[in-house]
Design a protein around this motif. Structure first.
Motif, PDB file in Angstrom:
ATOM      1  N   TYR A 137       0.819  -1.213   0.000  1.00  0.00           N
ATOM      2  CA  TYR A 137       0.000   0.000   0.000  1.00  0.00           C
ATOM      3  C   TYR A 137       0.855   1.266   0.000  1.00  0.00           C
ATOM      4  O   TYR A 137       0.448   2.290  -0.572  1.00  0.00           O
ATOM      5  N   ARG A 142       1.692   1.694  -3.615  1.00  0.00           N
ATOM      6  CA  ARG A 142       0.569   2.229  -4.379  1.00  0.00           C
ATOM      7  C   ARG A 142       0.367   3.723  -4.093  1.00  0.00           C
ATOM      8  O   ARG A 142       0.072   4.500  -4.998  1.00  0.00           O
ATOM      9  N   ASP A 143       0.541   4.118  -2.843  1.00  0.00           N
ATOM     10  CA  ASP A 143       0.444   5.542  -2.512  1.00  0.00           C
ATOM     11  C   ASP A 143       1.546   6.342  -3.206  1.00  0.00           C
ATOM     12  O   ASP A 143       1.303   7.458  -3.684  1.00  0.00           O
ATOM     13  N   SER A 144       2.726   5.781  -3.269  1.00  0.00           N
ATOM     14  CA  SER A 144       3.869   6.516  -3.844  1.00  0.00           C
ATOM     15  C   SER A 144       3.696   6.794  -5.321  1.00  0.00           C
ATOM     16  O   SER A 144       4.258   7.760  -5.848  1.00  0.00           O
ATOM     17  N   ASP A 163      -1.809   6.292  -6.270  1.00  0.00           N
ATOM     18  CA  ASP A 163      -3.082   5.592  -6.065  1.00  0.00           C
ATOM     19  C   ASP A 163      -3.644   6.041  -4.713  1.00  0.00           C
ATOM     20  O   ASP A 163      -3.617   5.319  -3.728  1.00  0.00           O
ATOM     21  N   MET A 164      -4.167   7.259  -4.683  1.00  0.00           N
ATOM     22  CA  MET A 164      -4.555   7.915  -3.434  1.00  0.00           C
ATOM     23  C   MET A 164      -5.827   7.309  -2.856  1.00  0.00           C
ATOM     24  O   MET A 164      -6.787   7.020  -3.575  1.00  0.00           O
ATOM     25  N   HIS A 165      -5.816   7.130  -1.552  1.00  0.00           N
ATOM     26  CA  HIS A 165      -7.004   6.653  -0.850  1.00  0.00           C
ATOM     27  C   HIS A 165      -7.868   7.866  -0.518  1.00  0.00           C
ATOM     28  O   HIS A 165      -7.605   8.590   0.432  1.00  0.00           O
ATOM     29  N   ASP A 166      -8.911   8.095  -1.323  1.00  0.00           N
ATOM     30  CA  ASP A 166      -9.721   9.299  -1.158  1.00  0.00           C
ATOM     31  C   ASP A 166     -11.178   9.013  -1.516  1.00  0.00           C
ATOM     32  O   ASP A 166     -11.694   9.493  -2.526  1.00  0.00           O
ATOM     33  N   CYS A 205      -6.325   8.571   4.142  1.00  0.00           N
ATOM     34  CA  CYS A 205      -6.333   9.601   3.092  1.00  0.00           C
ATOM     35  C   CYS A 205      -5.168  10.569   3.288  1.00  0.00           C
ATOM     36  O   CYS A 205      -4.424  10.858   2.339  1.00  0.00           O
ATOM     37  N   SER A 212      -1.834   8.779   2.590  1.00  0.00           N
ATOM     38  CA  SER A 212      -1.581   8.522   1.164  1.00  0.00           C
ATOM     39  C   SER A 212      -1.197   9.797   0.429  1.00  0.00           C
ATOM     40  O   SER A 212      -0.317   9.785  -0.440  1.00  0.00           O
ATOM     41  N   ALA A 263       2.498  10.260  -1.347  1.00  0.00           N
ATOM     42  CA  ALA A 263       2.560  10.602  -2.774  1.00  0.00           C
ATOM     43  C   ALA A 263       3.281  11.927  -2.993  1.00  0.00           C
ATOM     44  O   ALA A 263       4.057  12.076  -3.948  1.00  0.00           O
TER      45      ALA A 263
END
Length: 614
Positions: free
Chosen positions: A271, A274-276, A279-282, A296, A299, A303
């Motif tokens: 995860y 993915r954030d880097s 792929d933002m958790h929002d 959120c 992430s 990023a």
């Protein structure tokens, strides 16, 4: 009779041209909002023009009454009006040390008077705020259209809901009251809205060009020249949203999560990776639980750290504004100009308790879709527990599944109680000045007893739930939660079901709004309704629309009203509510004056008339 004659007196065509002409000038020259409002029908244009003229007539009538009954500068005008007149005479190096805000209002006043070749009188200076109020209605309409387009993914054309929202924002009692007085708040709100509209145009599919970045810096500095605390909105709020937008533009291709047994460290590495890549958790706010808020922010942070140049390319104007503000603070020796002794920054967390009942009172019509289900919650809990629908988890089961939820609620209540006990600050101005409504609110609530202070926590908590759920746009809320009931994806057979509420904002937008609100309020020891204007305006622009048709259909399937109520009735109720509050405060200000007297009946303050106001 005297009031009627004032209100029925003819409208000056020259005054109308000055107000409307300057408002349109603000819109066309300053907003630069190309394409912000398109495809408006003739009927919509007629409604817009009619509503705009009614707003002007109401505001001008208010100004005429104030000018008749209060012709001399009143309260803070005693400082602002002479300073503006000094600038109108070209003496820009003279400054009243009692003034704490920058001179942006006075420079704008000079430009306004030179444009229309007027002398700087008390009436003409107050008239500037009439123009600013009309401009707020226009720019708020454009902002609402853009916000709705961003959230819903549909076009950004003009809509009656957007215009009605802009009109209601201009009628917001704390804004409208000062439209007839020479205070900084109305013009400050306008300039921040101009900066916000420019921000909404910057967060499109294409990265903004360098010239727009320069324009963003100009608008940011203009906002700071009106009020120092605007830095939290033009830098923290708008800059934070643009950082999240820059991350969102990375748009990495979707990847399936790893399958099979994985260690905790492997899950974390996946995860973080993915954030880097962006792929933002929002999730939408109505589908977010408290852990989503945390994920959120994490992430976005990961990023931004992993893609610094792409984020800086988007947010450099806001960083520039922040740098200029820091330079000003270093040069000035503090944030406040002039009278620093009575405006010392402090940590005042209780402000974040007071704001929720403030919102709940003024926005009561907007909270109806959350309040009514709450009142029916006991019945609905029993029904959902005893007779759950096929494939639907009972509410109690949903609550238990989020094992931390009840401790979370109890934790927020405990934190509120701790803030009440250790951080309730009563500013001397609040106790000494009985001309402001806040004096009486404190007198009959917080100052009554310690028990009352603790009992008020229940009101703070309920207000916070209702306001947050209204922002989230959660339809048919079974219980005032943190808007997490919609976490599970809907079943396929319900995918096409019409929702009664438009999509709420993304979680990141709500969190940046909350952060900017907290920073702007928690440093102010004095509790002033005017300090809540911008938090309310931005919250109001984000509140999704509501159509009761789907809710009526679910309760009364055969009702003839189910297919007819497609508009948001809360807008009309909000207008009526604001008009009623404005009428009450206008009456109290003009027709219920009083005098300060000593214990032996001697007139104080040189026998000057005192008046009630926000």
């Amino acid at each position: 009779m005297e009031v009627a004659q004032l209100l029925l007196s003819g409208v000056s065509y020259r005054e109308l041209v000055k107000a409307v002409g300057t408002a349109i000038l603000f819109e066309q020259l300053l907003s630069r909002g190309k394409g912000a409002i398109q495809n408006s029908t003739f009927q919509a244009q007629v409604k817009t023009t009619g509503g705009f003229l009614l707003l002007y007539a109401f505001a001008r009538s208010w100004l005429r009454l104030v000018s008749h009954y209060v012709p001399e500068p009143y309260l803070d005008e005693f400082f602002h009006i002479p300073q503006a007149q000094t600038y109108c005479e070209g003496r820009y190096l003279e400054w009243d040390d009692k003034i704490t805000t920058p001179p942006g209002l006075y420079f704008l006043s000079v430009a306004f008077h030179k444009l229309w070749m007027m002398q700087c009188t008390v009436y003409s200076l107050r008239y500037l705020n009439i123009t600013a109020t009309l401009s707020i209605a226009l720019i708020a309409t454009r902002c609402h259209a853009l916000v709705t387009a961003r959230i819903s993914g549909r076009g950004n054309g003009h809509s009656s809901a957007s215009f009605h929202t802009g009109l209601n924002i201009a009628l917001f009692p704390v804004i409208f009251f000062f439209s007839a007085l020479y205070y900084t708040d109305v013009v400050s709100t306008l300039v921040v809205l101009l900066a916000y509209e420019n921000h909404l145009l910057r967060v499109g599919p294409q990265r903004p060009d360098f010239l727009n970045g320069i324009w963003t810096v100009v608008l940011g500095v203009a906002a700071l020249c009106m009020r120092q605390t605007n830095v939290f909105w033009v830098v923290v709020y708008m800059g934070g949203l643009e950082a999240a937008h820059a991350v969102r533009l990375l748009s990495p291709p979707p990847v399936e999560p790893p399958k099979g047994p994985l260690s905790f460290a492997e899950h974390i590495r996946f995860y973080v990776w993915r954030d880097s890549v962006g792929d933002m958790h929002d999730p939408q706010l109505n589908a977010a639980w408290p852990e989503d808020w945390l994920f959120c922010l994490i992430s976005i942070g990961i990023a931004a750290v992993c893609n610094p140049f792409k984020v800086l390319r988007q947010v450099w104007p806001h960083i520039t504004v922040l740098g200029l503000f820091v330079g000003f603070v270093a040069w000035n020796g503090g944030v406040v100009l002039g009278d620093k002794s009575n405006h010392v920054a402090t940590i005042h967390l209780a402000q974040m308790l007071y704001i929720w009942p403030f919102f709940a009172f003024f926005s009561a019509p907007l909270l109806l879709p959350s309040v009514v289900p709450f009142l029916l919650a006991p019945f609905r809990i029993l029904v959902s527990t005893s007779q759950p629908k096929t494939g639907e988890k009972p509410l109690v089961v949903q609550m238990i599944n989020k094992f931390y939820y009840m401790p979370y609620i109890l934790g927020t209540i405990a934190l509120s109680l701790a803030i009440v006990k250790f951080n309730t600050i009563i500013h001397p101005f609040t106790l000494a000045d009985n001309r402001h409504y806040m004096f009486y609110i404190f007198r009959y609530t917080i100052l009554r007893s310690i028990k009352v202070r603790y009992l008020l926590v229940a009101g703070y908590t309920l207000s916070r739930w209702f306001v947050w759920n209204t922002l989230a746009g959660t339809p048919s809320v079974d219980f005032p939660t943190v808007s997490g009931e919609a976490k599970e994806k809907p079943a396929k057979n319900n995918a096409n079901k019409t929702s009664s509420v438009s999509p709420g904002p993304p979680t990141s937008t709500a969190l940046f709004w909350l952060l900017a609100t907290t920073l702007s309020l928690m440093t102010a020891p004095l509790v002033e309704p005017r300090y809540f204007i911008l938090p309310w305006v931005f919250w109001r622009l984000l509140v999704p629309s509501w159509s009761p048709a789907a809710d009526i259909q679910s309760v009364l399937p055969n009702s003839k009203w189910a297919g007819k109520l497609k508009i948001d009735p809360r807008l009309a109720l909000e207008t009526i509510w604001f008009l009623a509050i404005n009428a009450g405060t206008i009456y109290m200000f003009l027709f219920r004056p009083f005098y300060w007297k000593s214990s032996d009946g001697e007139l104080l303050d040189d026998g000057k008339v005192q008046r009630f106001m926000w």
